[in-house]
Design a protein around this motif. Structure first.
Motif, PDB file in Angstrom:
ATOM      1  N   GLY A  72      55.385  51.604   2.672  1.00 29.45           N
ATOM      2  CA  GLY A  72      55.635  50.660   1.502  1.00 29.45           C
ATOM      3  C   GLY A  72      55.065  49.305   1.310  1.00 29.45           C
ATOM      4  N   LEU A  73      53.666  49.088   1.970  1.00 32.07           N
ATOM      5  CA  LEU A  73      53.386  47.767   2.411  1.00 32.07           C
ATOM      6  C   LEU A  73      52.228  47.593   1.274  1.00 32.07           C
ATOM      7  CD1 LEU A  73      52.702  45.346   4.166  1.00 32.07           C
ATOM      8  CD2 LEU A  73      50.909  46.088   5.029  1.00 32.07           C
ATOM      9  N   ASP A  74      51.764  46.565   0.581  1.00 32.35           N
ATOM     10  CA  ASP A  74      50.865  46.254  -0.446  1.00 32.35           C
ATOM     11  C   ASP A  74      49.823  46.012   0.122  1.00 32.35           C
ATOM     12  OD1 ASP A  74      49.258  45.913  -2.599  1.00 32.35           O
ATOM     13  OD2 ASP A  74      50.911  44.988  -3.908  1.00 32.35           O
ATOM     14  N   THR A  75      48.648  47.135   0.388  1.00 32.33           N
ATOM     15  CA  THR A  75      47.892  46.359   0.898  1.00 32.33           C
ATOM     16  C   THR A  75      46.867  45.882   0.378  1.00 32.33           C
ATOM     17  OG1 THR A  75      46.904  49.341   0.647  1.00 32.33           O
ATOM     18  CG2 THR A  75      47.887  48.571   2.669  1.00 32.33           C
ATOM     19  N   THR A  76      47.017  45.823  -1.212  1.00 40.67           N
ATOM     20  CA  THR A  76      45.721  45.329  -1.774  1.00 40.67           C
ATOM     21  C   THR A  76      46.506  43.783  -1.530  1.00 40.67           C
ATOM     22  OG1 THR A  76      47.160  45.322  -3.849  1.00 40.67           O
ATOM     23  CG2 THR A  76      46.114  47.025  -3.664  1.00 40.67           C
ATOM     24  N   ARG A  77      47.100  43.225  -0.908  1.00 43.86           N
ATOM     25  CA  ARG A  77      47.332  41.717  -1.092  1.00 43.86           C
ATOM     26  C   ARG A  77      47.358  41.250   0.090  1.00 43.86           C
ATOM     27  NH1 ARG A  77      52.418  40.349  -4.796  1.00 43.86           N
ATOM     28  NH2 ARG A  77      51.828  38.853  -3.542  1.00 43.86           N
ATOM     29  N   PHE A  78      47.578  42.218   0.941  1.00 47.50           N
ATOM     30  CA  PHE A  78      48.004  41.661   2.949  1.00 47.50           C
ATOM     31  C   PHE A  78      46.602  41.726   3.491  1.00 47.50           C
ATOM     32  CE2 PHE A  78      47.473  44.035   7.140  1.00 47.50           C
ATOM     33  CZ  PHE A  78      49.136  43.216   7.672  1.00 47.50           C
ATOM     34  N   LEU A  79      46.462  40.457   4.063  1.00 47.64           N
ATOM     35  CA  LEU A  79      45.034  40.145   4.708  1.00 47.64           C
ATOM     36  C   LEU A  79      44.893  40.728   5.853  1.00 47.64           C
ATOM     37  CD1 LEU A  79      45.598  36.387   2.728  1.00 47.64           C
ATOM     38  CD2 LEU A  79      43.955  38.016   2.349  1.00 47.64           C
ATOM     39  N   GLY A  80      46.216  39.963   6.538  1.00 43.56           N
ATOM     40  CA  GLY A  80      46.308  40.343   7.798  1.00 43.56           C
ATOM     41  C   GLY A  80      48.152  39.903   8.632  1.00 43.56           C
ATOM     42  N   TYR A  81      47.761  39.257  10.068  1.00 45.37           N
ATOM     43  CA  TYR A  81      48.602  38.389  10.066  1.00 45.37           C
ATOM     44  C   TYR A  81      48.642  38.102  12.045  1.00 45.37           C
ATOM     45  CZ  TYR A  81      49.709  42.534  12.930  1.00 45.37           C
ATOM     46  OH  TYR A  81      50.131  43.970  13.821  1.00 45.37           O
ATOM     47  N   VAL A  82      48.441  36.849  11.923  1.00 44.51           N
ATOM     48  CA  VAL A  82      49.275  36.573  13.888  1.00 44.51           C
ATOM     49  C   VAL A  82      49.655  36.473  14.658  1.00 44.51           C
ATOM     50  CG1 VAL A  82      48.135  33.940  14.624  1.00 44.51           C
ATOM     51  CG2 VAL A  82      47.057  34.663  12.680  1.00 44.51           C
TER      52      VAL A  82
ATOM     53  N   PHE B  25      45.183  39.818  13.416  1.00 45.92           N
ATOM     54  CA  PHE B  25      45.235  41.011  12.722  1.00 45.92           C
ATOM     55  C   PHE B  25      44.840  41.305  11.516  1.00 45.92           C
ATOM     56  CE2 PHE B  25      47.233  41.587  16.663  1.00 45.92           C
ATOM     57  CZ  PHE B  25      47.452  42.827  17.096  1.00 45.92           C
ATOM     58  N   THR B  26      43.468  42.541  10.830  1.00 53.70           N
ATOM     59  CA  THR B  26      43.125  42.475   9.651  1.00 53.70           C
ATOM     60  C   THR B  26      43.268  43.636   9.080  1.00 53.70           C
ATOM     61  OG1 THR B  26      40.921  42.102  10.407  1.00 53.70           O
ATOM     62  CG2 THR B  26      41.787  39.871   9.362  1.00 53.70           C
TER      63      THR B  26
ATOM     64  N   THR C  47      36.685  44.297   3.754  1.00 53.50           N
ATOM     65  CA  THR C  47      34.804  43.590   3.706  1.00 53.50           C
ATOM     66  C   THR C  47      34.746  42.949   5.047  1.00 53.50           C
ATOM     67  OG1 THR C  47      35.390  42.177   1.794  1.00 53.50           O
ATOM     68  CG2 THR C  47      35.233  44.614   1.532  1.00 53.50           C
ATOM     69  N   GLU C  48      33.322  42.512   5.184  1.00 55.98           N
ATOM     70  CA  GLU C  48      33.415  42.023   6.113  1.00 55.98           C
ATOM     71  C   GLU C  48      33.176  40.273   5.411  1.00 55.98           C
ATOM     72  OE1 GLU C  48      29.313  39.845   9.058  1.00 55.98           O
ATOM     73  OE2 GLU C  48      29.426  42.251   7.989  1.00 55.98           O
ATOM     74  N   ALA C  49      33.170  40.789   4.251  1.00 55.76           N
ATOM     75  CA  ALA C  49      33.359  38.654   3.988  1.00 55.76           C
ATOM     76  C   ALA C  49      35.216  38.617   3.587  1.00 55.76           C
ATOM     77  CB  ALA C  49      32.752  38.890   2.494  1.00 55.76           C
ATOM     78  N   ALA C  50      35.653  39.836   3.071  1.00 57.41           N
ATOM     79  CA  ALA C  50      37.233  40.002   3.544  1.00 57.41           C
ATOM     80  C   ALA C  50      37.768  39.424   4.315  1.00 57.41           C
ATOM     81  CB  ALA C  50      37.784  40.915   2.926  1.00 57.41           C
ATOM     82  N   ARG C  51      37.845  39.659   5.367  1.00 54.44           N
ATOM     83  CA  ARG C  51      37.869  39.508   6.968  1.00 54.44           C
ATOM     84  C   ARG C  51      37.256  38.643   7.104  1.00 54.44           C
ATOM     85  NH1 ARG C  51      36.367  44.100   9.273  1.00 54.44           N
ATOM     86  NH2 ARG C  51      37.722  45.372   9.138  1.00 54.44           N
ATOM     87  N   ASP C  52      36.563  37.896   7.263  1.00 54.59           N
ATOM     88  CA  ASP C  52      35.956  36.589   7.696  1.00 54.59           C
ATOM     89  C   ASP C  52      37.326  35.270   6.480  1.00 54.59           C
ATOM     90  OD1 ASP C  52      33.857  34.457   8.337  1.00 54.59           O
ATOM     91  OD2 ASP C  52      34.068  33.648   6.941  1.00 54.59           O
ATOM     92  N   VAL C  53      37.267  35.166   5.188  1.00 48.99           N
ATOM     93  CA  VAL C  53      38.392  35.032   4.619  1.00 48.99           C
ATOM     94  C   VAL C  53      40.072  34.878   5.446  1.00 48.99           C
ATOM     95  CG1 VAL C  53      39.440  34.311   2.993  1.00 48.99           C
ATOM     96  CG2 VAL C  53      36.218  34.614   2.885  1.00 48.99           C
ATOM     97  N   ALA C  54      39.986  36.333   5.251  1.00 49.05           N
ATOM     98  CA  ALA C  54      41.612  36.237   5.565  1.00 49.05           C
ATOM     99  C   ALA C  54      41.606  35.638   7.244  1.00 49.05           C
ATOM    100  CB  ALA C  54      41.768  37.866   6.116  1.00 49.05           C
TER     101      ALA C  54
END
Length: 123
Positions: free
Chosen positions: A55-65, A75-76, A81-88
């Motif tokens: 049920g989680l929309d993974t296209t909009r999910f950055l992660g959480y603290v 958590f990401t 991708t490495e770039a998306a993870r860095d920004v998140a």
């Protein structure tokens, strides 16, 4: 001559203290290892394909603290991708510290879980 090296703190400094130690520019520009050291943080990934995230929309999910007395863990998604993870990571740290998020796209959104429902947050 003797020098005394203070022991590392056993608990994470309060976000308020960390907020005053970092600027939004520093959160965005510091090397990741240094940023994590400054916020007593660590990284982990999550598999968003597991049933736990149904049920989680993974296209909009950055992660959480997750903020614990021992420090924060960011958590990401493991398929980011490495770039998306860095920004998140940098965005989530900025949010955690309560710093202005003007250096990030306006489309980012945060949901904060607090209180008794924390047991429901995957960690």
């Amino acid at each position: 001559m003797h020098s005394v090296i203070p022991e590392a703190p056993m608990t994470s400094p309060a976000p308020t203290a960390q907020r005053h130690a970092l600027t939004p520019d520093q959160v965005c520009d510091l090397p990741m290892d240094e940023l994590l050291a400054r916020v007593n943080g660590s990284l982990n990934t999550i598999d968003t394909e597991k049933a736990l995230y149904a049920g989680l929309d993974t296209t909009r999910f950055l992660g959480y603290v997750v903020d614990r007395p021992s420090g924060i863990t960011v958590f990401t998604p493991d398929n980011a991708t490495e770039a998306a993870r860095d920004v998140a990571i940098r965005y989530l740290v900025t949010q955690h510290l309560g710093l202005p998020t003007h250096l990030f796209p306006d489309i980012f959104e945060v949901t904060v879980f607090t209180g008794s429902n924390l047991d429901e947050v995957p960690a």
